[in-house]
Design a protein around this motif. Structure first.
Motif, mmCIF file in Angstrom:
data_model
loop_
_atom_site.group_PDB
_atom_site.id
_atom_site.type_symbol
_atom_site.label_atom_id
_atom_site.label_comp_id
_atom_site.label_asym_id
_atom_site.label_seq_id
_atom_site.Cartn_x
_atom_site.Cartn_y
_atom_site.Cartn_z
ATOM 1 N N ILE A 88 -0.490 2.747 -11.220
ATOM 2 C CA ILE A 88 0.274 1.738 -10.485
ATOM 3 C C ILE A 88 1.515 1.333 -11.262
ATOM 4 O O ILE A 88 2.619 1.304 -10.710
ATOM 5 C CB ILE A 88 -0.586 0.486 -10.187
ATOM 6 C CG1 ILE A 88 -1.700 0.838 -9.199
ATOM 7 C CG2 ILE A 88 0.281 -0.639 -9.614
ATOM 8 C CD1 ILE A 88 -2.591 -0.337 -8.834
ATOM 9 N N VAL A 112 -2.852 1.969 -4.106
ATOM 10 C CA VAL A 112 -1.946 3.081 -4.364
ATOM 11 C C VAL A 112 -2.748 4.366 -4.544
ATOM 12 O O VAL A 112 -3.785 4.376 -5.213
ATOM 13 C CB VAL A 112 -1.106 2.821 -5.628
ATOM 14 C CG1 VAL A 112 -0.225 4.008 -5.953
ATOM 15 C CG2 VAL A 112 -0.249 1.575 -5.453
ATOM 16 N N ALA A 132 -6.144 1.937 -7.699
ATOM 17 C CA ALA A 132 -5.362 3.166 -7.804
ATOM 18 C C ALA A 132 -6.302 4.360 -7.748
ATOM 19 O O ALA A 132 -7.391 4.332 -8.333
ATOM 20 C CB ALA A 132 -4.570 3.191 -9.110
ATOM 21 N N THR A 154 0.839 -1.193 0.000
ATOM 22 C CA THR A 154 0.000 0.000 0.000
ATOM 23 C C THR A 154 0.873 1.242 0.000
ATOM 24 O O THR A 154 1.760 1.389 0.831
ATOM 25 C CB THR A 154 -0.923 0.033 1.232
ATOM 26 O OG1 THR A 154 -1.773 -1.123 1.219
ATOM 27 C CG2 THR A 154 -1.780 1.287 1.235
ATOM 28 N N LEU A 155 0.619 2.123 -0.982
ATOM 29 C CA LEU A 155 1.267 3.434 -1.037
ATOM 30 C C LEU A 155 0.188 4.496 -0.909
ATOM 31 O O LEU A 155 -0.817 4.449 -1.618
ATOM 32 C CB LEU A 155 1.996 3.646 -2.366
ATOM 33 C CG LEU A 155 3.091 2.678 -2.794
ATOM 34 C CD1 LEU A 155 3.670 3.134 -4.129
ATOM 35 C CD2 LEU A 155 4.177 2.592 -1.762
ATOM 36 N N ARG A 193 3.407 4.768 -9.987
ATOM 37 C CA ARG A 193 3.664 5.025 -8.573
ATOM 38 C C ARG A 193 4.366 3.840 -7.906
ATOM 39 O O ARG A 193 5.281 4.020 -7.108
ATOM 40 C CB ARG A 193 2.347 5.302 -7.846
ATOM 41 C CG ARG A 193 1.622 6.560 -8.296
ATOM 42 C CD ARG A 193 0.440 6.836 -7.386
ATOM 43 N NE ARG A 193 -0.444 7.840 -7.951
ATOM 44 C CZ ARG A 193 -1.626 7.583 -8.501
ATOM 45 N NH1 ARG A 193 -2.055 6.322 -8.562
ATOM 46 N NH2 ARG A 193 -2.364 8.549 -8.981
ATOM 47 N N LEU A 194 3.944 2.622 -8.264
ATOM 48 C CA LEU A 194 4.557 1.451 -7.648
ATOM 49 C C LEU A 194 5.700 0.888 -8.483
ATOM 50 O O LEU A 194 6.788 0.636 -7.953
ATOM 51 C CB LEU A 194 3.512 0.359 -7.420
ATOM 52 C CG LEU A 194 4.022 -0.905 -6.716
ATOM 53 C CD1 LEU A 194 4.490 -0.586 -5.302
ATOM 54 C CD2 LEU A 194 2.943 -1.989 -6.692
#
Length: 266
Positions: free
Chosen positions: A92, A79, A107, A49-50, A63-64
């Motif tokens: 993502i 995310v 996302a 998890t972001l 992002r990931l």
């Protein structure tokens, strides 16, 4: 922050985040490719998890993960935040190729890629499999291939939902900008879609297969604009669009237009 894994030395292991959260990740590498928490991944990421991430790159930006390939598996991923780049930009993952799979992923937030092509709320360019996925927020693309979930899809999408507001120029769709030989099944789009040419509530330009899918958001554009699909050359089956919500009475392909009441089974 230096992304984990590169094209020469990709991340090839497995990571179980155990539902822990990475907060406020910031990456600013505006001239580089393969940018994300992971630069290049050919392994497995689970329960990561972001939140409130801000990621900037040039090409293959997520992002990931910047790029996933091979038999990579990303599952139970959450995310949120902002991501921007020039080409192949996703909420993502920037680029997903090979036999890669994204399953049960979500996302949210802002995705921007205004200079080139392939911008999506979840994945910029997809050649793999995406299942049980959701994207929300705002997606702003450039000249080609902007989608609420995937910018350019050559793979398989199943049971996916996009509530994103999407804007771009050509090949703009609520779920996929350009479905380039891919398969889309059980997909729903409910965000607003705005483009110039080849604009659809679900898919901007379809050169693949669409089945059992729906579009219920506003759709606006100048040429080849459809409630479900803007331009179609292959197959659309058992798929529908809300004529009142989209503001359109027609769609490319054999999509069926229904009123809001009819869409709700009334």
């Amino acid at each position: 922050f230096d992304p984990i894994g590169s094209e020469n030395t990709p991340f090839i292991g497995s990571l179980d985040g155990n539902s822990r959260t990475v907060t406020a990740l910031t990456i600013n590498r505006s001239t580089e490719e393969n940018v994300g928490l992971f630069g290049v991944c050919v392994g497995e990421l689970t329960e990561v998890t972001l939140t409130n991430a801000t990621v900037t790159g040039n090409e293959a930006v997520g992002r990931l993960v910047g790029s996933v390939s091979g038999d990579s598996l990303l599952q139970e991923i959450r995310v949120s935040g902002k991501v921007s780049g020039d080409k192949d930009v996703g909420g993502i993952v920037g680029v997903a190729t090979g036999s890669s799979t994204l399953r049960n992923v979500t996302a949210s937030g802002e995705v921007k890629g205004t200079q080139d092509q392939n911008v999506g709320g979840l994945v910029g360019f997809n050649d793999g499999t995406i299942q049980d996925a959701t994207a929300s927020g705002d997606v702003v693309g450039g000249p080609f291939n902007t989608g609420g979930l995937v910018g350019d899809n050559n793979g398989n999408l199943t049971s996916v939902t996009a509530t994103t507001d999407v804007s771009g120029i050509e090949d703009v769709g609520g779920v996929v900008g350009d479905n380039n030989g891919g398969t889309i099944q059980n997909a729903t789009a409910s965000g607003n879609v705005n483009g110039t040419y080849d604009v659809g509530g679900l898919v901007g330009s379809n050169d693949g297969t669409i089945r059992e899918s729906f579009a219920v958001g506003s759709v606006t554009g100048d040429g080849n604009v459809g409630g479900l699909v803007g331009k179609n050359t292959v197959r659309v089956e058992q798929s529908y669009f809300d004529t009142q919500a989209t503001g359109l009475s027609t769609s490319a392909g054999s999509a069926t237009g229904l009123t809001t009441a009819e869409m709700q089974g009334q």
